[in-house]
Design a protein around this motif. Structure first.
Motif, PDB file in Angstrom:
ATOM      1  N   GLY A  59      -4.238   3.786   4.093  1.00  0.00           N
ATOM      2  CA  GLY A  59      -5.157   2.688   4.364  1.00  0.00           C
ATOM      3  C   GLY A  59      -6.517   3.211   4.793  1.00  0.00           C
ATOM      4  O   GLY A  59      -7.170   2.639   5.657  1.00  0.00           O
ATOM      5  N   ILE A  65      -5.570  -5.824  -3.357  1.00  0.00           N
ATOM      6  CA  ILE A  65      -5.712  -5.055  -2.117  1.00  0.00           C
ATOM      7  C   ILE A  65      -7.183  -4.967  -1.721  1.00  0.00           C
ATOM      8  O   ILE A  65      -7.522  -5.089  -0.540  1.00  0.00           O
ATOM      9  CB  ILE A  65      -5.068  -3.661  -2.256  1.00  0.00           C
ATOM     10  CG1 ILE A  65      -3.547  -3.803  -2.345  1.00  0.00           C
ATOM     11  CG2 ILE A  65      -5.455  -2.762  -1.081  1.00  0.00           C
ATOM     12  CD1 ILE A  65      -2.824  -2.531  -2.716  1.00  0.00           C
ATOM     13  N   THR A 111      -9.924   2.227   1.711  1.00  0.00           N
ATOM     14  CA  THR A 111      -9.038   1.475   0.824  1.00  0.00           C
ATOM     15  C   THR A 111      -9.712   0.983  -0.449  1.00  0.00           C
ATOM     16  O   THR A 111      -9.112   1.098  -1.524  1.00  0.00           O
ATOM     17  CB  THR A 111      -8.380   0.321   1.602  1.00  0.00           C
ATOM     18  OG1 THR A 111      -7.693   0.885   2.726  1.00  0.00           O
ATOM     19  CG2 THR A 111      -7.388  -0.429   0.743  1.00  0.00           C
ATOM     20  N   ASP A 115      -8.258   2.356   8.117  1.00  0.00           N
ATOM     21  CA  ASP A 115      -9.503   1.589   8.033  1.00  0.00           C
ATOM     22  C   ASP A 115      -9.629   0.627   9.213  1.00  0.00           C
ATOM     23  O   ASP A 115     -10.688   0.505   9.821  1.00  0.00           O
ATOM     24  CB  ASP A 115      -9.577   0.794   6.722  1.00  0.00           C
ATOM     25  CG  ASP A 115      -9.927   1.639   5.520  1.00  0.00           C
ATOM     26  OD1 ASP A 115     -10.438   2.770   5.703  1.00  0.00           O
ATOM     27  OD2 ASP A 115      -9.715   1.171   4.382  1.00  0.00           O
ATOM     28  N   LEU A 173      -4.970   8.105  -0.044  1.00  0.00           N
ATOM     29  CA  LEU A 173      -5.882   7.221   0.691  1.00  0.00           C
ATOM     30  C   LEU A 173      -5.300   5.814   0.810  1.00  0.00           C
ATOM     31  O   LEU A 173      -5.388   5.189   1.867  1.00  0.00           O
ATOM     32  CB  LEU A 173      -7.251   7.177   0.007  1.00  0.00           C
ATOM     33  CG  LEU A 173      -8.096   8.438   0.090  1.00  0.00           C
ATOM     34  CD1 LEU A 173      -9.340   8.306  -0.785  1.00  0.00           C
ATOM     35  CD2 LEU A 173      -8.479   8.768   1.531  1.00  0.00           C
ATOM     36  N   LEU A 174      -4.704   5.314  -0.260  1.00  0.00           N
ATOM     37  CA  LEU A 174      -4.139   3.973  -0.225  1.00  0.00           C
ATOM     38  C   LEU A 174      -2.959   3.896   0.746  1.00  0.00           C
ATOM     39  O   LEU A 174      -2.863   2.952   1.539  1.00  0.00           O
ATOM     40  CB  LEU A 174      -3.708   3.540  -1.624  1.00  0.00           C
ATOM     41  CG  LEU A 174      -3.374   2.072  -1.764  1.00  0.00           C
ATOM     42  CD1 LEU A 174      -4.599   1.197  -1.509  1.00  0.00           C
ATOM     43  CD2 LEU A 174      -2.805   1.782  -3.136  1.00  0.00           C
ATOM     44  N   PRO A 229      -7.018  -3.781   3.750  1.00  0.00           N
ATOM     45  CA  PRO A 229      -5.870  -2.917   4.015  1.00  0.00           C
ATOM     46  C   PRO A 229      -4.915  -3.428   5.098  1.00  0.00           C
ATOM     47  O   PRO A 229      -3.819  -2.918   5.244  1.00  0.00           O
ATOM     48  CB  PRO A 229      -6.505  -1.608   4.456  1.00  0.00           C
ATOM     49  CG  PRO A 229      -7.786  -2.034   5.093  1.00  0.00           C
ATOM     50  CD  PRO A 229      -8.252  -3.218   4.298  1.00  0.00           C
ATOM     51  N   ALA A 275      -9.905   3.988  -2.698  1.00  0.00           N
ATOM     52  CA  ALA A 275      -8.562   4.345  -3.156  1.00  0.00           C
ATOM     53  C   ALA A 275      -8.115   3.424  -4.285  1.00  0.00           C
ATOM     54  O   ALA A 275      -7.584   3.882  -5.307  1.00  0.00           O
ATOM     55  CB  ALA A 275      -7.575   4.261  -1.987  1.00  0.00           C
ATOM     56  N   SER A 276      -8.342   2.134  -4.118  1.00  0.00           N
ATOM     57  CA  SER A 276      -7.958   1.167  -5.149  1.00  0.00           C
ATOM     58  C   SER A 276      -8.736   1.404  -6.432  1.00  0.00           C
ATOM     59  O   SER A 276      -8.177   1.334  -7.535  1.00  0.00           O
ATOM     60  CB  SER A 276      -8.184  -0.255  -4.647  1.00  0.00           C
ATOM     61  OG  SER A 276      -7.301  -0.545  -3.576  1.00  0.00           O
ATOM     62  N   SER A 313      -3.499   0.170   9.153  1.00  0.00           N
ATOM     63  CA  SER A 313      -4.249   1.072   8.274  1.00  0.00           C
ATOM     64  C   SER A 313      -5.237   1.874   9.118  1.00  0.00           C
ATOM     65  O   SER A 313      -5.653   1.437  10.199  1.00  0.00           O
ATOM     66  CB  SER A 313      -5.005   0.261   7.223  1.00  0.00           C
ATOM     67  OG  SER A 313      -6.032  -0.500   7.830  1.00  0.00           O
ATOM     68  N   ARG A 364       0.827  -1.211   0.000  1.00  0.00           N
ATOM     69  CA  ARG A 364       0.000   0.000   0.000  1.00  0.00           C
ATOM     70  C   ARG A 364       0.856   1.254   0.000  1.00  0.00           C
ATOM     71  O   ARG A 364       0.584   2.207  -0.741  1.00  0.00           O
ATOM     72  CB  ARG A 364      -0.920   0.036   1.226  1.00  0.00           C
ATOM     73  CG  ARG A 364      -2.182  -0.756   1.137  1.00  0.00           C
ATOM     74  CD  ARG A 364      -3.176  -0.415   2.265  1.00  0.00           C
ATOM     75  NE  ARG A 364      -2.749   0.629   3.161  1.00  0.00           N
ATOM     76  CZ  ARG A 364      -2.263   0.439   4.399  1.00  0.00           C
ATOM     77  NH1 ARG A 364      -2.169  -0.768   4.905  1.00  0.00           N
ATOM     78  NH2 ARG A 364      -1.891   1.468   5.139  1.00  0.00           N
ATOM     79  N   GLY A 402       0.820   3.607  -3.120  1.00  0.00           N
ATOM     80  CA  GLY A 402       0.233   4.912  -2.813  1.00  0.00           C
ATOM     81  C   GLY A 402       1.198   6.057  -3.074  1.00  0.00           C
ATOM     82  O   GLY A 402       0.847   7.047  -3.729  1.00  0.00           O
TER      83      GLY A 402
END
Length: 131
Positions: free
Chosen positions: A69, A116, A72, A127, A65-66, A121, A75-76, A125, A9, A13
Motif C-alpha cells: 500500500g 484501487i 498505490t 500510504d 508497492l501494491l 489503499p 503501483a496500480s 497501508s 491489494r 500484489g
C-alpha cells in the motif's frame, strides 16, 4: 471497506510479484530470465532484454508497492501497464475469453487496479500511515 481493499491489494500484489519471479528466476513454473528474453524477442519486442526488464520491474515492483500500500496509484499504473502490454502483444488478438487465450484476465486486472486507484489503499497501508 479498508479490510476488503487490503485483501485485494495483498492478493493482487503477491500474484504480480509471483509473475515477475516466473519471468526472472523461474519460480512458480516460470521460464526464467533467458527464456523470457527469448520469448520477448519472438514477439518482436525490441530490445528484448530491456523489454523483459521493464515487464519484470512492473510486475515485481508494482506488486510489492501494491501489497504494501505504498505509492498505490503508481503501483496500480505499473500493473495496468503490464496488462496493457500483455493485451497488445499476446492476448488481445484472441478475443475476450481466457479459454481462447484471450484478454479476459488482463482486462479484469486492469479494472481492479483502476478501482484501487479510485477508492485508495485504505487504512491498512503505508500510504495511510505516511501520507
Amino acid at each position: 471497506m479498508s479490510i476488503a481493499i487490503f485483501l485485494i491489494r495483498i492478493l493482487l500484489g503477491l500474484t504480480f510479484i509471483g509473475h515477475g519471479l516466473q519471468k526472472t528466476i523461474g519460480w512458480f513454473g516460470g521460464n526464467g530470465w533467458n527464456k523470457t528474453v527469448e520469448s520477448f524477442g519472438h514477439m518482436r519486442l525490441k530490445p528484448p532484454k530491456l523489454m523483459a526488464f521493464f515487464a519484470a520491474l512492473s510486475e515485481i515492483g508494482g506488486g510489492l508497492l501494491l501489497a504494501l500500500g505504498l505509492l498505490t496509484p503508481l503501483a496500480s499504473i505499473m500493473i495496468i501497464a503490464a496488462m496493457v502490454a500483455a493485451i497488445i502483444t499476446v492476448t488481445g488478438r484472441n478475443g475476450y475469453w481466457i479459454t481462447n487465450n484471450g484478454a479476459e484476465y488482463n482486462i479484469l486486472i486492469i479494472f481492479v487496479a483502476i478501482a484501487i486507484i479510485i477508492v485508495g489503499p485504505g487504512k491498512y497501508s503505508l500510504d495511510y500511515l505516511l501520507f
